[in-house]
Motif scaffolding. Structure first.
Motif, short mmCIF file in Angstrom:
data_model
loop_
_atom_site.label_atom_id
_atom_site.label_comp_id
_atom_site.label_asym_id
_atom_site.label_seq_id
_atom_site.Cartn_x
_atom_site.Cartn_y
_atom_site.Cartn_z
N LEU A 132 91.21 -16.29 21.21
CA LEU A 132 90.27 -17.41 21.17
C LEU A 132 89.08 -17.09 20.26
CD1 LEU A 132 90.27 -18.56 24.91
CD2 LEU A 132 91.40 -19.65 22.96
N VAL A 133 88.61 -15.84 20.30
CA VAL A 133 87.51 -15.44 19.43
C VAL A 133 87.92 -15.58 17.96
CG1 VAL A 133 86.09 -13.49 18.67
CG2 VAL A 133 86.42 -13.92 21.11
N GLY A 134 89.16 -15.16 17.66
CA GLY A 134 89.66 -15.31 16.29
C GLY A 134 89.70 -16.76 15.85
N GLN A 135 90.12 -17.64 16.78
CA GLN A 135 90.15 -19.08 16.48
C GLN A 135 88.74 -19.62 16.25
OE1 GLN A 135 92.77 -21.29 16.06
NE2 GLN A 135 93.99 -19.39 16.04
N VAL A 136 87.79 -19.15 17.04
CA VAL A 136 86.41 -19.60 16.87
C VAL A 136 85.90 -19.19 15.49
CG1 VAL A 136 84.02 -19.22 17.62
CG2 VAL A 136 85.82 -19.64 19.31
N ILE A 137 86.15 -17.95 15.07
CA ILE A 137 85.68 -17.48 13.76
C ILE A 137 86.35 -18.28 12.64
CG2 ILE A 137 85.70 -15.50 12.18
CD1 ILE A 137 85.47 -13.69 14.63
N THR A 138 87.63 -18.52 12.79
CA THR A 138 88.36 -19.29 11.75
C THR A 138 87.79 -20.68 11.62
OG1 THR A 138 90.36 -17.99 12.14
CG2 THR A 138 90.62 -20.12 11.05
N ARG A 139 87.53 -21.35 12.77
CA ARG A 139 86.98 -22.72 12.70
C ARG A 139 85.58 -22.73 12.10
NH1 ARG A 139 88.80 -26.37 17.92
NH2 ARG A 139 91.05 -25.98 17.76
N VAL A 140 84.78 -21.69 12.44
CA VAL A 140 83.43 -21.63 11.85
C VAL A 140 83.52 -21.46 10.35
CG1 VAL A 140 81.33 -20.24 11.73
CG2 VAL A 140 82.32 -20.79 13.95
N GLN A 141 84.46 -20.57 9.91
CA GLN A 141 84.62 -20.37 8.46
C GLN A 141 85.08 -21.65 7.75
OE1 GLN A 141 87.36 -17.02 8.44
NE2 GLN A 141 85.71 -15.58 7.89
N GLN A 142 85.88 -22.43 8.48
CA GLN A 142 86.43 -23.65 7.87
C GLN A 142 85.58 -24.87 8.18
OE1 GLN A 142 90.41 -23.82 9.44
NE2 GLN A 142 91.13 -22.09 8.18
N SER A 143 84.44 -24.67 8.83
CA SER A 143 83.53 -25.77 9.21
C SER A 143 84.22 -26.83 10.05
CB SER A 143 82.90 -26.41 7.95
OG SER A 143 82.17 -25.43 7.22
N VAL A 144 85.12 -26.38 10.91
CA VAL A 144 85.83 -27.29 11.81
C VAL A 144 85.10 -27.30 13.15
CG1 VAL A 144 88.00 -27.74 13.02
CG2 VAL A 144 88.02 -26.85 10.68
N PRO A 145 84.88 -28.46 13.79
CA PRO A 145 84.21 -28.50 15.10
C PRO A 145 84.94 -27.62 16.13
CG PRO A 145 84.40 -30.70 14.19
CD PRO A 145 85.23 -29.81 13.30
N LEU A 146 84.16 -26.94 16.94
CA LEU A 146 84.74 -26.04 17.95
C LEU A 146 85.31 -26.80 19.14
CD1 LEU A 146 82.04 -23.19 17.99
CD2 LEU A 146 84.23 -23.23 16.78
N GLY A 147 84.75 -27.93 19.45
CA GLY A 147 85.25 -28.73 20.56
C GLY A 147 85.15 -27.98 21.88
N ALA A 148 86.25 -27.99 22.65
CA ALA A 148 86.25 -27.34 23.97
C ALA A 148 86.65 -25.87 23.88
CB ALA A 148 87.21 -28.07 24.90
N LEU A 149 86.81 -25.36 22.65
CA LEU A 149 87.29 -23.98 22.48
C LEU A 149 86.32 -22.96 23.10
CD1 LEU A 149 89.69 -22.48 21.26
CD2 LEU A 149 88.38 -22.24 19.14
N VAL A 150 85.02 -23.19 22.90
CA VAL A 150 84.02 -22.26 23.44
C VAL A 150 84.06 -22.28 24.97
CG1 VAL A 150 81.55 -21.76 23.64
CG2 VAL A 150 82.53 -22.43 21.43
N TRP A 151 84.14 -23.50 25.54
CA TRP A 151 84.20 -23.59 27.00
C TRP A 151 85.48 -22.96 27.56
CZ3 TRP A 151 79.83 -24.30 29.14
CH2 TRP A 151 78.84 -25.10 28.53
N LEU A 152 86.55 -23.09 26.80
CA LEU A 152 87.79 -22.45 27.23
C LEU A 152 87.64 -20.92 27.23
CD1 LEU A 152 90.74 -22.93 28.03
CD2 LEU A 152 91.35 -22.80 25.60
#
Length: 621
Positions: free
Chosen positions: A57-77
């Motif tokens: 999940l941390v890897g997904q968060v970093i990837t979305r931040v790099q791609q400027s994609v909204p995190l959505g519920a990923l952080v809460w998950l």
């Protein structure tokens, strides 16, 4: 049993190294709680799953931040999985602590049940403090087995495997380097931990000796103080404490080597990942998110590896202590091999009959006594006192063809000099030991054909040193008669002239007697022991010099009390005074383990020189 090893005891003597146990012998203690351990294993798997998801999940968060994609519920998950893994870990920790305590409890319960049913020969050969140490100190080390990584090995193994698989997908090259570093460190830990087991066994052995030394010194504190031996006893016990300390230092040294090995493995692994990983990010082989994820998985490896190292260390320490526990659990019980007791008493048979009985103490008892005698001679040598020579092989046979009969309803006295075998005869009657040769008949039945409980229920036994148990007067009296009322207790106490003991304390029969009966005089302790036997009202009384600590008035009262209960009962008495002997129906004279005369007082005075000499000196030997 343990095998002698080149350990050194006090004054340079060689002492046996404690026995070692195998992991297979540890399993029964753990499997007693297999249901809880299954729950712990399931929780470990769930916790491992929740933990392994987090780096992804941390890897997904970093990837979305790099791609400027909204995190959505990923952080809460991610937060949810962190909280879930923490809750699972907390409950699992509780279960492990509780189960570890339960393992210690069950091992102590088994040890206590075993120790209290061991043959008397084991108590003659072992020191009390050492047995107490096995129940108290050795069992405590089993607690660490569950609380330091062994029981949650399933979850840790899953985290380890999951992390390795994930790292292999991310970057096999980095994983290969990590495996080399960590594998070398684990091999080093395994080699070092084997030294912990032997050092732990040696430490527990010394702790047992220390407990025995303290128990001996405290139990004889008045004698030690009166003899001016406080300093010598302090030095002796301190020497054993020092040996235990030195063994503990050896464990600390090995443990001190293990800790930096684990730390170095982690640091080197991290430096390798950052160095090589940074180069691979720069070269475009992997991206930043993959490197961060890899580093998190590397840190996830730390927990199972640290747990594995802790488990290896704690298990080896526990196995050292378990060897001493298992040694006692493997000893045969006193009543093992007892026949079911289907024999019936022979009509008109003698209450007790000895037929050419020979007896020698078992070799392990003899060796223990010789070792104790050697230590006593060593102490005496330190203060420039002479000591007796050790016993020779021929001295080991205590009884040499003893034969005599105790008719029902009679009073038979055993007399003879110290060491003649009188107390040994009563021990054989009680089946604390069985004869080496010959037979002892109880109501016409070979004593070996009677279960010990059934046999001992026929006797009231008053020992020579009249031990008093810590507790109250009533506790001591009801030892063999738990259903006796307070009125019954008071009756037998007054019968043996202990009425003043009741009157001097408002608690009456509930008055405490102190440790080893220290609040009673020697004569009062002896009379209390006799009152205990009288309260049980057995058909046969065995009295081992039961009036030796009494003055003339109390001895006369005691004789009257014994005469009163002797009606329709059989008495076998070891006589200390002539007044106890003269009224006996039969007197058996013993010398050097042999019967040298039998008859009444007047017959023996005329026929047996030894008895005549003993009578001349009032049998005060």
């Amino acid at each position: 049993m343990s095998v002698p090893a080149p350990a050194r005891g006090r004054r340079g003597r060689r002492v046996p190294e404690g026995p070692r146990a195998s992991f297979r012998q540890l399993l029964p203690f753990l499997l007693e709680h297999k249901r809880t351990l299954v729950v712990v294993a399931v929780l470990s798997i769930l916790g491992a799953g929740a933990t392994l998801v987090q780096p992804l999940l941390v890897g997904q968060v970093i990837t979305r931040v790099q791609q400027s994609v909204p995190l959505g519920a990923l952080v809460w998950l991610l937060v949810g999985f962190v909280v879930l893994s923490s809750l699972i870990s907390g409950y699992q920790h509780y279960l492990l602590q509780r189960t570890g305590t339960a393992v210690v409890y069950s091992s102590r319960r088994r040890l206590i049940a075993r120790i209290l049913r061991l043959p008397i020969s084991e108590f003659d050969a072992r020191r009390t403090g050492d047995l107490v140490s096995r129940v108290g100190t050795d069992t405590t080390l089993l607690y660490a087995v569950l609380t330091q990584g062994l029981a949650d090995a399933v979850g840790n193994a899953l985290i380890l495997v999951g992390a390795v698989i994930a790292m292999a997908f991310i970057d096999p090259l980095l994983l290969g380097l990590i495996v080399v570093v960590i594998g070398a460190s684990l091999a080093t830990v395994v080699v070092l931990s084997t030294r912990i087991r032997s050092a732990s066994a040696a430490q527990q052995e010394k702790v047992g000796e220390l407990s025995a030394g303290v128990e001996r010194a405290v139990g004889s504190i008045r004698t030690i103080r009166a003899a001016g031996a406080t300093a010598r006893e302090t030095d002796s016990v301190t020497e054993t404490a020092t040996a235990a300390y030195n063994a503990g230092v050896r464990i600390a040294k090995v443990s001190a080597l293990i800790v930096p090995v684990a730390g170095i493995a982690l640091q080197v692994s991290l430096l390798v990942v950052l160095g090589v990983g940074g180069f691979r990010v720069a070269s475009g082989a992997i991206d930043v998110a993959a490197l961060v994820t890899f580093v998190i998985f590397l840190f996830l490896l730390v927990q199972p590896l640290a747990s594995a190292i802790g488990a290896i260390t704690s298990v080896n320490q526990a196995l050292g202590a378990l060897g001493r526990i298992q040694e006692v659990l493997d000893l045969p019980l006193e009543d093992e091999g007892d026949l079911p007791g289907t024999s019936t008493a022979v009509a008109d048979a003698a209450a007790i009959a000895f037929r050419d009985v020979r007896f020698r103490y078992p070799d392990h008892v003899v060796k223990a006594r010789e070792a104790a005698a050697a230590e006593a001679r060593s102490v005496l040598a330190d203060v420039h006192l002479d000591s007796a020579e050790p016993p020779t092989e021929t001295d080991r046979e205590v009884l040499r063809g003893v034969s005599f009969i105790v008719p029902r309803g009679s009073r038979v006295a055993l007399v003879g000099p110290s060491g003649a075998g009188k107390s040994t005869i009563l021990s054989l009657v009680e089946r604390f030991y069985d004869p080496t040769d010959g037979a002892i008949l109880i109501d016409g039945i070979d004593a070996r054909e009677l279960p010990r409980d059934e046999l001992r229920a026929r006797f009231g036994y008053v020992e020579q040193d009249a031990p008093t148990l810590a507790g109250t007067i009533a506790d001591n009296l009801r030892l063999a008669s738990p259903a006796a009322s307070d009125a019954d207790c008071e009756r037998v106490l007054r019968a043996v002239n202990l009425g003043d003991v009741l009157e001097r304390n408002p608690l009456g029969v509930d008055a405490p007697v102190g440790e080893d009966g220290v609040m009673l005089s020697g004569g009062e302790r002896q009379r209390l022991a006799i009152a205990r036997a009288l309260l049980a009202a057995p058909p046969v009384l065995l009295l081992d010099e039961s009036t030796s600590s009494l003055d003339g008035v109390n001895e006369q009262r005691m004789r009257e009390a014994i005469d009163a209960v002797a009606t329709d009962r059989t008495l076998l008495v070891i006589a200390h005074r002539l007044s106890t002997v003269v009224d006996s129906d039969l007197i058996v004279v013993l010398q050097d383990g042999r019967v040298v005369g039998q008859g009444t007082h007047s017959e023996l005075v005329a026929s047996t020189p030894l008895y005549r000499d003993l009578a001349k000196h009032q049998l005060l030997v």
